[in-house]
Design a protein around this motif. Structure first.
Motif, PDB file in Angstrom:
ATOM      1  N   ASN A  16      -0.364   7.863   2.577  1.00 29.29           N
ATOM      2  CA  ASN A  16      -1.580   8.884   2.151  1.00 29.29           C
ATOM      3  C   ASN A  16      -2.629   8.366   1.289  1.00 29.29           C
ATOM      4  O   ASN A  16      -3.253   8.754   0.136  1.00 29.29           O
ATOM      5  N   SER A  17      -3.044   7.176   1.692  1.00 25.76           N
ATOM      6  CA  SER A  17      -4.171   6.584   1.020  1.00 25.76           C
ATOM      7  C   SER A  17      -4.929   5.492   1.939  1.00 25.76           C
ATOM      8  O   SER A  17      -4.714   5.205   2.780  1.00 25.76           O
ATOM      9  N   LYS A  18      -6.154   5.220   1.209  1.00 19.30           N
ATOM     10  CA  LYS A  18      -6.953   4.073   1.660  1.00 19.30           C
ATOM     11  C   LYS A  18      -7.378   3.231   0.906  1.00 19.30           C
ATOM     12  O   LYS A  18      -7.882   3.474  -0.096  1.00 19.30           O
ATOM     13  N   TYR A  19      -7.109   1.943   1.301  1.00 19.98           N
ATOM     14  CA  TYR A  19      -7.207   0.882   0.644  1.00 19.98           C
ATOM     15  C   TYR A  19      -8.519  -0.065   0.976  1.00 19.98           C
ATOM     16  O   TYR A  19      -8.311  -0.506   2.082  1.00 19.98           O
TER      17      TYR A  19
ATOM     18  N   VAL B  48       0.804  -1.331  -0.045  1.00 18.85           N
ATOM     19  CA  VAL B  48       0.123  -0.138   0.147  1.00 18.85           C
ATOM     20  C   VAL B  48       0.858   1.236  -0.084  1.00 18.85           C
ATOM     21  O   VAL B  48       1.966   1.067   0.395  1.00 18.85           O
TER      22      VAL B  48
ATOM     23  N   GLU C  14      -5.471   2.173   5.769  1.00 20.02           N
ATOM     24  CA  GLU C  14      -5.668   3.526   5.673  1.00 20.02           C
ATOM     25  C   GLU C  14      -3.985   3.941   6.145  1.00 20.02           C
ATOM     26  O   GLU C  14      -3.574   3.511   7.165  1.00 20.02           O
TER      27      GLU C  14
END
Length: 173
Positions: free
Chosen positions: A81-84, A78, A152
C-alpha cells in the motif's frame, strides 16, 4: 517505295529500337555488400545508458544496466500500500545520452505510464520518468536525460517482482 510506307517503316524501327533497349529501369537486382558493427557496453553505445546512482543500479554479466530495489544498506525493499519514487531529483537513477548523429525521441516499453503506474488488483506496478520533464523525451546529439523510477504496491503484493523494460530511440519525424 511510297513516302507513307517509308515514314511508317522509320517509325516502326524507332519504336522497336526503344523497346529493345528499354528505358533504363529495372525490376530486380542483387548487390552484395558488407556491414561492420562493433558491439560495446551500454555506456559506450550510440544510445548510451549509464548508471548515476550505484545504490539502486548495477550492471549484469552482459554489461546491461539493471535497476534493483531489493534493498540497500538502510532498507530491504518496498512496503505494501505504498508509492515510492526513486531519485526524483538530479542526477536520477540512470542517464541516457544520444551519442549518435541525429535527434531521437525516447520512449519506454515495459513499464507503465512514466509517472502514473497502473496498479492492477493488489499487485505491484512501476514506471520510469524524467524529473521535471514529461514524454516525449527528445535528445539531440550529445544531449542526455536522467531518469528515475516509481513503484506502487497494493494491499497484498508479491514478496518479490521482476520486470523488463526496453528503451526505444526513434526518429521524431
Amino acid at each position: 517505295m511510297k513516302r507513307r510506307t517509308l515514314i511508317g517503316a522509320i517509325g516502326a524501327t524507332t519504336v522497336g529500337s526503344a523497346a529493345a533497349t528499354g528505358t533504363g529501369a529495372f525490376f530486380d537486382a542483387e548487390v552484395d555488400r558488407s556491414v561492420s558493427a562493433t558491439v560495446t557496453t551500454d555506456e559506450d553505445a550510440f544510445l548510451s545508458i549509464e548508471s548515476v546512482n550505484d545504490e539502486y543500479t548495477e550492471s549484469n554479466a552482459d554489461g546491461e544496466l539493471v535497476l534493483n530495489f531489493s534493498g540497500n544498506s538502510e532498507g530491504d525493499g518496498v512496503a505494501p500500500n505504498s508509492k515510492y519514487k526513486f531519485s526524483t531529483g538530479t542526477p536520477g537513477l540512470f542517464s541516457v545520452r544520444n551519442q549518435g548523429t541525429q535527434e531521437v525521441e525516447l520512449s519506454f516499453e515495459g513499464p507503465d505510464d512514466y509517472d502514473n503506474p497502473t496498479l492492477e488488483d493488489d499487485d505491484i506496478s512501476w514506471g520510469l520518468f524524467a524529473p521535471g520533464f514529461g514524454p516525449p523525451y527528445t535528445l539531440t546529439p550529445g544531449d542526455s536525460r536522467s531518469f528515475g523510477a516509481v513503484i506502487e504496491t497494493g494491499e497484498d503484493p508479491p514478496e518479490s517482482a521482476s520486470f523488463r523494460y526496453k528503451i526505444v530511440a526513434e526518429d521524431p519525424e
